[in-house]
Design a protein around this motif. Structure first.
Motif, PDB file in Angstrom:
ATOM      1  N   GLU A   2       0.825  -1.215   0.000  1.00  0.00           N
ATOM      2  CA  GLU A   2       0.000   0.000   0.000  1.00  0.00           C
ATOM      3  C   GLU A   2       0.859   1.264   0.000  1.00  0.00           C
ATOM      4  O   GLU A   2       0.566   2.214  -0.711  1.00  0.00           O
ATOM      5  CB  GLU A   2      -0.947  -0.007   1.202  1.00  0.00           C
ATOM      6  CG  GLU A   2      -2.080  -0.992   1.057  1.00  0.00           C
ATOM      7  CD  GLU A   2      -2.997  -1.039   2.272  1.00  0.00           C
ATOM      8  OE1 GLU A   2      -2.647  -0.476   3.336  1.00  0.00           O
ATOM      9  OE2 GLU A   2      -4.066  -1.666   2.154  1.00  0.00           O
ATOM     10  N   THR A  61       1.337   4.092  -3.300  1.00  0.00           N
ATOM     11  CA  THR A  61       1.015   5.518  -3.196  1.00  0.00           C
ATOM     12  C   THR A  61       2.256   6.409  -3.216  1.00  0.00           C
ATOM     13  O   THR A  61       2.143   7.613  -3.016  1.00  0.00           O
ATOM     14  CB  THR A  61       0.225   5.799  -1.900  1.00  0.00           C
ATOM     15  OG1 THR A  61       1.027   5.428  -0.782  1.00  0.00           O
ATOM     16  CG2 THR A  61      -1.091   5.038  -1.875  1.00  0.00           C
ATOM     17  N   THR A  62       3.419   5.805  -3.449  1.00  0.00           N
ATOM     18  CA  THR A  62       4.659   6.567  -3.446  1.00  0.00           C
ATOM     19  C   THR A  62       5.074   6.891  -4.869  1.00  0.00           C
ATOM     20  O   THR A  62       5.181   5.999  -5.709  1.00  0.00           O
ATOM     21  CB  THR A  62       5.783   5.777  -2.736  1.00  0.00           C
ATOM     22  OG1 THR A  62       5.354   5.488  -1.405  1.00  0.00           O
ATOM     23  CG2 THR A  62       7.074   6.576  -2.681  1.00  0.00           C
ATOM     24  N   ARG A  63       5.289   8.152  -5.117  1.00  0.00           N
ATOM     25  CA  ARG A  63       5.693   8.620  -6.443  1.00  0.00           C
ATOM     26  C   ARG A  63       7.087   8.117  -6.795  1.00  0.00           C
ATOM     27  O   ARG A  63       7.986   8.127  -5.960  1.00  0.00           O
ATOM     28  CB  ARG A  63       5.729  10.125  -6.432  1.00  0.00           C
ATOM     29  CG  ARG A  63       5.130  10.702  -7.621  1.00  0.00           C
ATOM     30  CD  ARG A  63       5.188  12.180  -7.583  1.00  0.00           C
ATOM     31  NE  ARG A  63       4.203  12.545  -8.574  1.00  0.00           N
ATOM     32  CZ  ARG A  63       3.667  13.694  -8.685  1.00  0.00           C
ATOM     33  NH1 ARG A  63       4.017  14.638  -7.882  1.00  0.00           N
ATOM     34  NH2 ARG A  63       2.789  13.934  -9.613  1.00  0.00           N
TER      35      ARG A  63
END
Length: 112
Positions: free
Chosen positions: A57, A61-63
């Motif tokens: 998760e 959501t980490t660029r």
């Protein structure tokens, strides 16, 4: 003032940032950033168990990184979206067999 239903811990806030740093470090060392290795590093950093779901998760959501499912089981790797220009591949997934890198006389000696 309303109280949030879910309070985010400092650990949860740091996991995405740390995952990105760990993935970059593993690329620098030419080690494939498998989920189990990332979990191990995170568990050392936070002194608590980190589930595969937390890693997935946070990574999702980490660029700058993507989650890549491996063909075996539910394991996954977290890869950089863009490989660094200096990157020559992962040493632990090299297509060249080790035998070809070791001189034949040493292989013969080791076999005896």
């Amino acid at each position: 003032m309303s109280t949030p239903t879910h309070t985010t811990t400092r650990c949860e806030q740091l996991i995405p940032e740390l995952i990105l740093r760990l993935v970059r470090m593993l690329y620098d060392n030419r080690v494939t950033p498998h989920s189990s290795l990332l979990r191990w590093h995170l568990q050392k950093a936070f002194d608590r168990k980190v589930s595969p779901l937390e890693v997935r998760e946070a990574a999702a959501t980490t660029r700058g990184i993507v989650v890549v499912r491996r063909s075996v089981g539910c394991h996954f790797s977290v890869m950089l979206e863009k490989e660094p220009t200096y990157f020559e591949g992962f040493a632990d997934e090299a297509s060249t067999p080790v035998d070809s890198e070791v001189p034949s006389d040493l292989m013969t000696e080791a076999a005896s």
